[in-house]
Design an enzyme around this catalytic site. Structure first.
Site, short mmCIF file in Angstrom:
data_model
loop_
_atom_site.label_atom_id
_atom_site.label_comp_id
_atom_site.label_asym_id
_atom_site.label_seq_id
_atom_site.Cartn_x
_atom_site.Cartn_y
_atom_site.Cartn_z
N MET A 35 0.85 -1.21 0.00
CA MET A 35 0.00 0.00 0.00
C MET A 35 0.88 1.24 0.00
O MET A 35 1.93 1.26 0.64
CB MET A 35 -0.88 0.01 1.26
CG MET A 35 -1.70 -1.25 1.45
SD MET A 35 -2.85 -1.06 2.83
CE MET A 35 -3.39 -2.78 3.03
N HIS A 64 -0.22 -8.26 -3.66
CA HIS A 64 -1.43 -7.47 -3.90
C HIS A 64 -1.06 -5.98 -3.85
O HIS A 64 -0.86 -5.42 -2.77
CB HIS A 64 -2.47 -7.83 -2.83
CG HIS A 64 -3.76 -7.08 -2.92
ND1 HIS A 64 -4.71 -7.12 -1.92
CD2 HIS A 64 -4.27 -6.28 -3.88
CE1 HIS A 64 -5.74 -6.37 -2.26
NE2 HIS A 64 -5.50 -5.84 -3.45
N MET A 136 -12.38 -7.81 -3.71
CA MET A 136 -12.24 -7.27 -2.36
C MET A 136 -13.58 -7.36 -1.63
O MET A 136 -14.60 -6.88 -2.14
CB MET A 136 -11.80 -5.79 -2.40
CG MET A 136 -10.38 -5.54 -2.83
SD MET A 136 -9.09 -6.34 -1.83
CE MET A 136 -9.46 -5.78 -0.18
N PHE A 142 -6.90 -1.84 5.20
CA PHE A 142 -6.62 -2.30 6.56
C PHE A 142 -7.11 -3.74 6.76
O PHE A 142 -8.08 -4.15 6.14
CB PHE A 142 -7.32 -1.39 7.58
CG PHE A 142 -6.86 0.04 7.49
CD1 PHE A 142 -5.72 0.46 8.18
CD2 PHE A 142 -7.53 0.94 6.68
CE1 PHE A 142 -5.27 1.78 8.05
CE2 PHE A 142 -7.09 2.26 6.55
CZ PHE A 142 -5.95 2.68 7.24
N GLY A 143 -6.42 -4.44 7.65
CA GLY A 143 -6.87 -5.77 8.05
C GLY A 143 -7.94 -5.63 9.11
O GLY A 143 -8.20 -4.54 9.63
N GLY A 144 -8.58 -6.75 9.43
CA GLY A 144 -9.52 -6.79 10.55
C GLY A 144 -10.86 -6.13 10.32
O GLY A 144 -11.58 -5.82 11.28
N GLY A 171 -10.53 -10.07 2.45
CA GLY A 171 -11.08 -9.11 3.39
C GLY A 171 -12.18 -9.70 4.26
O GLY A 171 -13.20 -10.15 3.75
N SER A 193 -6.15 -11.43 9.73
CA SER A 193 -6.38 -11.44 11.18
C SER A 193 -6.94 -12.78 11.67
O SER A 193 -6.58 -13.23 12.76
CB SER A 193 -7.31 -10.28 11.58
OG SER A 193 -8.43 -10.26 10.75
C1 DX5 Z 1 -6.86 -5.29 2.98
C2 DX5 Z 1 -5.89 -6.31 2.49
C3 DX5 Z 1 -6.12 -7.66 3.01
C4 DX5 Z 1 -5.98 -7.80 4.51
C5 DX5 Z 1 -7.01 -8.80 4.93
O1 DX5 Z 1 -6.74 -4.14 2.22
O2 DX5 Z 1 -5.90 -6.39 1.08
O3 DX5 Z 1 -5.29 -8.62 2.37
O4 DX5 Z 1 -4.72 -8.22 4.92
O5 DX5 Z 1 -7.06 -8.80 6.31
P1 DX5 Z 1 -8.23 -9.54 7.11
O6 DX5 Z 1 -8.19 -10.96 6.72
O7 DX5 Z 1 -7.87 -9.28 8.53
O8 DX5 Z 1 -9.52 -8.87 6.71
ZN ZN Z 2 -4.78 -8.11 0.15
#
Ligand code: DX5
Ligand code: ZN
Length: 212
Positions: A35, A64, A136, A142-144, A171, A193
């Site tokens: 990112m 990604h 997506m 962001f994760g989580g 996601g 996560s």
């Molecule tokens: C978000 C990322 C995902 C992220 C997924 O922009 O592209 O790859 O790491 O995280 P989780 O599985 O925690 O939603």
């Molecule tokens: Zn990703």
């Protein structure tokens, strides 16, 4: 059999090698979220980190790119060791075919991703050029975050257009949402996560494969 791609965005960056080794026995792919603070608000991993990761694992590096001008970074990521480079349609629009062709010219896999608000219709003419479509199921950045089931329906739409294309969901994937994506026809699931926050990583990864 679904390809599970653990996202290291949720790993401990102080102990990245340890966290890669923790998933290695159970998966073949590793998801690396790049990112740039422009295409998405967050800044994460760049080329040098991918290069270091390549030295410590034989996992397939699923990269990604959530960045602007992804076409300028294909060669650096390929040289760093990426096996699949996925970029966003919303970063290149009409240049999608050129970017896919550029990635494939390096003999690696090309992935095309769409954000939650982008309909499948926008990329329908490009699907046949790509090796993988990444749907997506949260806003990238962001994760989580919470899984958006409406987005997962796009998996089925893509499979109807092109049954042989690999479709990946990314996601908010956990044991329950994984099942939903698999029922829509997903071939690959990214999970950050859910895997890295689990007490038992082996069990968490196994829970993502309920159909076999
Ligand atoms: C978000 C990322 C995902 C992220 C997924 O922009 O592209 O790859 O790491 O995280 P989780 O599985 O925690 O939603
Ligand atoms: Zn990703």
């Amino acid at each position: 059999m679904a390809i599970i791609s653990p996202s290291i965005l949720s790993a401990d960056f102080c102990n990245l090698e340890i966290d890669i080794k923790r998933v290695e026995p159970y998966v073949k792919w590793l998801h690396i979220d790049v990112m740039d603070g422009h295409f998405v608000p967050n800044i994460t991993i760049g080329v040098p980190v991918v290069k270091s990761i390549k030295k410590c694992t034989n996992l397939f590096l699923d990269t990604h790119l959530m960045i602007e001008n992804p076409q300028n970074y294909i060669e650096p990521f390929k040289n760093a060791g990426s096996d699949l480079i996925t970029f966003h349609y919303e970063a290149v629009f009409d240049n999608t075919i050129d970017v896919i062709k550029k990635i494939k010219s390096y003999d690696i896999m090309a992935g095309l991703s769409i954000k939650p608000k982008t309909p499948v219709n926008a990329i329908k003419d490009y699907i046949k050029y790509a090796d993988l479509i990444l749907v997506m199921t949260v806003e990238p950045g962001f994760g989580g975050q919470k899984f958006m089931e409406d987005c997962a329906k796009k998996i089925k739409e893509i499979k109807e257009i092109s049954p042989d294309i690999l479709v990946q969901a990314d996601g908010g994937i956990n044991d329950k949402t994984a099942q939903i994506c698999l029922e829509y026809g997903a071939d690959s699931l990214v999970a950050g996560s859910y895997i890295y926050n689990a007490e038992n990583i082996e069990e968490a990864i196994k829970n993502l494969k309920p159909l076999f």
